[in-house]
Design an enzyme around this catalytic site. Structure first.
Site, PDB file in Angstrom:
ATOM      1  N   GLY A  46      -5.356  10.592 -85.845  1.00 33.13           N
ATOM      2  CA  GLY A  46      -5.486  12.040 -85.765  1.00 33.13           C
ATOM      3  C   GLY A  46      -4.219  12.705 -86.266  1.00 33.13           C
ATOM      4  O   GLY A  46      -3.137  12.116 -86.202  1.00 33.13           O
ATOM      5  N   GLN A  51       2.076  19.128 -87.329  1.00 34.39           N
ATOM      6  CA  GLN A  51       2.824  17.889 -87.554  1.00 34.39           C
ATOM      7  C   GLN A  51       3.283  17.724 -88.997  1.00 34.39           C
ATOM      8  O   GLN A  51       4.138  16.890 -89.290  1.00 34.39           O
ATOM      9  CB  GLN A  51       1.963  16.677 -87.185  1.00 34.39           C
ATOM     10  CG  GLN A  51       1.657  16.577 -85.711  1.00 34.39           C
ATOM     11  CD  GLN A  51       0.865  15.325 -85.433  1.00 34.39           C
ATOM     12  OE1 GLN A  51      -0.352  15.337 -85.499  1.00 34.39           O
ATOM     13  NE2 GLN A  51       1.553  14.229 -85.155  1.00 34.39           N
ATOM     14  N   CYS A  93       2.329   8.890 -80.981  1.00 35.62           N
ATOM     15  CA  CYS A  93       2.152  10.073 -81.826  1.00 35.62           C
ATOM     16  C   CYS A  93       2.987   9.892 -83.084  1.00 35.62           C
ATOM     17  O   CYS A  93       4.124   9.433 -83.019  1.00 35.62           O
ATOM     18  CB  CYS A  93       2.631  11.307 -81.054  1.00 35.62           C
ATOM     19  SG  CYS A  93       2.562  12.833 -82.004  1.00 35.62           S
ATOM     20  N   LEU A  94       2.407  10.254 -84.240  1.00 32.12           N
ATOM     21  CA  LEU A  94       3.139  10.115 -85.501  1.00 32.12           C
ATOM     22  C   LEU A  94       4.421  10.948 -85.497  1.00 32.12           C
ATOM     23  O   LEU A  94       5.366  10.629 -86.202  1.00 32.12           O
ATOM     24  CB  LEU A  94       2.250  10.547 -86.675  1.00 32.12           C
ATOM     25  CG  LEU A  94       0.987   9.697 -86.910  1.00 32.12           C
ATOM     26  CD1 LEU A  94       0.164  10.295 -88.035  1.00 32.12           C
ATOM     27  CD2 LEU A  94       1.340   8.260 -87.196  1.00 32.12           C
ATOM     28  N   HIS A 135      -5.310  15.258 -77.480  1.00 26.34           N
ATOM     29  CA  HIS A 135      -3.950  15.071 -77.998  1.00 26.34           C
ATOM     30  C   HIS A 135      -3.681  16.014 -79.172  1.00 26.34           C
ATOM     31  O   HIS A 135      -2.636  16.666 -79.233  1.00 26.34           O
ATOM     32  CB  HIS A 135      -3.780  13.599 -78.406  1.00 26.34           C
ATOM     33  CG  HIS A 135      -2.454  13.260 -79.003  1.00 26.34           C
ATOM     34  ND1 HIS A 135      -1.574  12.371 -78.409  1.00 26.34           N
ATOM     35  CD2 HIS A 135      -1.847  13.676 -80.149  1.00 26.34           C
ATOM     36  CE1 HIS A 135      -0.481  12.278 -79.172  1.00 26.34           C
ATOM     37  NE2 HIS A 135      -0.625  13.049 -80.239  1.00 26.34           N
ATOM     38  N   GLU A 136      -4.645  16.097 -80.110  1.00 27.28           N
ATOM     39  CA  GLU A 136      -4.427  16.924 -81.309  1.00 27.28           C
ATOM     40  C   GLU A 136      -4.475  18.418 -80.977  1.00 27.28           C
ATOM     41  O   GLU A 136      -3.703  19.203 -81.527  1.00 27.28           O
ATOM     42  CB  GLU A 136      -5.460  16.598 -82.398  1.00 27.28           C
ATOM     43  CG  GLU A 136      -5.454  15.148 -82.887  1.00 27.28           C
ATOM     44  CD  GLU A 136      -4.083  14.625 -83.265  1.00 27.28           C
ATOM     45  OE1 GLU A 136      -3.230  15.404 -83.711  1.00 27.28           O
ATOM     46  OE2 GLU A 136      -3.853  13.411 -83.084  1.00 27.28           O
ATOM     47  N   HIS A 139      -1.291  19.645 -79.787  1.00 26.56           N
ATOM     48  CA  HIS A 139      -0.328  19.949 -80.865  1.00 26.56           C
ATOM     49  C   HIS A 139      -0.440  21.417 -81.304  1.00 26.56           C
ATOM     50  O   HIS A 139       0.556  22.038 -81.651  1.00 26.56           O
ATOM     51  CB  HIS A 139      -0.579  19.066 -82.085  1.00 26.56           C
ATOM     52  CG  HIS A 139       0.083  17.717 -82.014  1.00 26.56           C
ATOM     53  ND1 HIS A 139       1.441  17.561 -81.879  1.00 26.56           N
ATOM     54  CD2 HIS A 139      -0.436  16.468 -82.079  1.00 26.56           C
ATOM     55  CE1 HIS A 139       1.733  16.261 -81.861  1.00 26.56           C
ATOM     56  NE2 HIS A 139       0.614  15.576 -81.979  1.00 26.56           N
TER      57      HIS A 139
HETATM   58 NI    NI Z   1       0.432  13.486 -81.964  1.00 25.60          NI
END
Ligand code: NI
Length: 177
Positions: A46, A51, A93-94, A135-136, A139
């Site tokens: 995701g 991000q 998380c990226l 989670h997304e 963000h």
């Molecule tokens: Ni993330």
């Protein structure tokens, strides 16, 4: 096509509340294409636009890395129902590379969103899809999974988190934690 770089913890954009998407025009399509490339390259499941430094309410989901076929691009996604039961899962998380920790979240959610064609949809999600959607969408509201970690998990990851903060401080001159 622009190559998008994933920004990391300490970058102020990750703490902003992202703007709703208005008209779905070529600019939005282009952002989504570039986000797809970034997600593929980073091997995530995701990605939210903040991000990649774009403070707009766009989320991509691609569950192929977890063995499922679900792929979606969502505009202005919003959780309209969350189940009462909270389940634990080891999240990463990226934007917070190499940091992992247990996060409790509702096991299922209902999400309202718009697709790229401007259609309104409702998604009934459970398991990994419910997890990644929450989670997304976090963000988009300036929230990160590390906000939910136990003291133990925070301590375990403290060095890596400090290193990310320092990296951004050097690069940007300021950070937002
Ligand atoms: Ni993330």
């Amino acid at each position: 096509m622009a190559k998008l770089e994933v920004i990391t913890y300490g970058h102020p954009i990750l703490r902003e509340v992202a703007k709703p998407v208005g008209k779905v025009d070529e600019r939005i399509h282009s952002i989504i294409r570039d986000m797809m490339d970034a997600l593929l390259e980073e091997e995530g499941i995701g990605l939210a636009a903040p991000q990649v430094g774009i403070s707009e309410r766009i989320v991509l989901i691609d569950l192929s890395k977890s063995g499922q076929t679900t792929k979606m691009a969502l505009l202005n996604p919003e959780i309209i129902f969350s189940s009462k039961d909270m389940v634990p899962y080891e999240e990463g998380c990226l934007s917070v590379p190499d940091v992992w920790g247990t996060v409790y979240r509702p096991s299922s959610v209902r999400v309202k969103a718009k697709t790229l064609t401007g259609k309104s949809i409702l998604i009934e999600a459970e398991d990994i899809l419910a997890r990644v959607l929450q989670h997304e969408i976090d963000h988009l509201n300036g929230k990160l999974f590390i906000d939910y970690l136990s003291e133990e998990d925070k301590t375990k990851n403290a060095e890596k988190i400090t290193a990310l903060i320092e990296e951004n401080r050097k690069k940007l001159g300021h950070v937002a934690l």
